[in-house]
Design a protein around this motif. Sequence first.
Motif, PDB file in Angstrom:
ATOM      1  N   PHE A  39       0.813  -1.221   0.000  1.00 47.78           N
ATOM      2  CA  PHE A  39       0.000   0.000   0.000  1.00 47.78           C
ATOM      3  C   PHE A  39       0.847   1.271   0.000  1.00 47.78           C
ATOM      4  O   PHE A  39       0.607   2.191  -0.776  1.00 47.78           O
ATOM      5  CB  PHE A  39      -0.963   0.017   1.197  1.00 47.78           C
ATOM      6  N   THR A  40       1.849   1.330   0.864  1.00 47.22           N
ATOM      7  CA  THR A  40       2.670   2.541   0.964  1.00 47.22           C
ATOM      8  C   THR A  40       3.426   2.792  -0.328  1.00 47.22           C
ATOM      9  O   THR A  40       3.416   3.905  -0.867  1.00 47.22           O
ATOM     10  CB  THR A  40       3.655   2.434   2.150  1.00 47.22           C
ATOM     11  N   CYS A  41       4.073   1.763  -0.842  1.00 45.84           N
ATOM     12  CA  CYS A  41       4.864   1.906  -2.062  1.00 45.84           C
ATOM     13  C   CYS A  41       3.984   2.240  -3.267  1.00 45.84           C
ATOM     14  O   CYS A  41       4.317   3.126  -4.053  1.00 45.84           O
ATOM     15  CB  CYS A  41       5.661   0.628  -2.312  1.00 45.84           C
ATOM     16  N   SER A  42       2.866   1.549  -3.407  1.00 44.27           N
ATOM     17  CA  SER A  42       1.982   1.831  -4.554  1.00 44.27           C
ATOM     18  C   SER A  42       1.415   3.247  -4.466  1.00 44.27           C
ATOM     19  O   SER A  42       1.215   3.900  -5.492  1.00 44.27           O
ATOM     20  CB  SER A  42       0.860   0.796  -4.661  1.00 44.27           C
ATOM     21  N   SER A  43       1.214   3.736  -3.250  1.00 46.87           N
ATOM     22  CA  SER A  43       0.779   5.126  -3.093  1.00 46.87           C
ATOM     23  C   SER A  43       1.873   6.077  -3.579  1.00 46.87           C
ATOM     24  O   SER A  43       1.579   7.114  -4.184  1.00 46.87           O
ATOM     25  CB  SER A  43       0.450   5.417  -1.628  1.00 46.87           C
ATOM     26  N   GLY A  44       3.121   5.709  -3.328  1.00 49.31           N
ATOM     27  CA  GLY A  44       4.236   6.508  -3.820  1.00 49.31           C
ATOM     28  C   GLY A  44       4.302   6.535  -5.334  1.00 49.31           C
ATOM     29  O   GLY A  44       4.550   7.582  -5.942  1.00 49.31           O
ATOM     30  N   ILE A  45       4.050   5.384  -5.973  1.00 49.22           N
ATOM     31  CA  ILE A  45       4.033   5.316  -7.439  1.00 49.22           C
ATOM     32  C   ILE A  45       2.910   6.198  -7.982  1.00 49.22           C
ATOM     33  O   ILE A  45       3.107   6.955  -8.933  1.00 49.22           O
ATOM     34  CB  ILE A  45       3.873   3.864  -7.937  1.00 49.22           C
ATOM     35  N   LYS A  46       1.742   6.116  -7.376  1.00 53.54           N
ATOM     36  CA  LYS A  46       0.622   6.961  -7.811  1.00 53.54           C
ATOM     37  C   LYS A  46       0.966   8.434  -7.652  1.00 53.54           C
ATOM     38  O   LYS A  46       0.618   9.262  -8.490  1.00 53.54           O
ATOM     39  CB  LYS A  46      -0.646   6.602  -7.045  1.00 53.54           C
ATOM     40  N   PHE A  66       6.457   8.368   0.935  1.00 49.65           N
ATOM     41  CA  PHE A  66       5.943   6.997   0.939  1.00 49.65           C
ATOM     42  C   PHE A  66       7.071   5.971   1.064  1.00 49.65           C
ATOM     43  O   PHE A  66       7.035   4.916   0.440  1.00 49.65           O
ATOM     44  CB  PHE A  66       5.112   6.752  -0.324  1.00 49.65           C
ATOM     45  N   LEU A  67       8.052   6.255   1.889  1.00 48.86           N
ATOM     46  CA  LEU A  67       9.226   5.406   2.027  1.00 48.86           C
ATOM     47  C   LEU A  67       8.962   4.211   2.943  1.00 48.86           C
ATOM     48  O   LEU A  67       8.528   4.370   4.076  1.00 48.86           O
ATOM     49  CB  LEU A  67      10.399   6.240   2.562  1.00 48.86           C
TER      50      LEU A  67
END
Length: 92
Positions: A39-46, A66-67
């Motif tokens: 969730f955190t990483c995909s939020s960073g990609i978005k 979002f690290l």
Amino acid sequence: MLLLSPFASSYASPALKSDPAKCMEQYCPKEYEQCMQDFTCSSGIKCIESCKSGDTSCTKQCVSKFLDDATRQVDQCASKNKCYASLHAGDA
């Protein structure tokens, strides 16, 4: 902490370098897939995808905000493949 290495070798095409998320997807498929399941990483990609092309400040803020471990893994691969080429413009 950003893991953007100015010493990364150049693999990504110029078009992909202007779109870090697509570059990650192509050059870091394993890390990208793991990121998208986190969730955190995909939020960073978005977040990165919402940045204007070439907006290095926005991209850096997304990575920092979002690290987590998945973000670090995809970020290391992206740096290795120069997916953030525009972020290195001022690096020496």
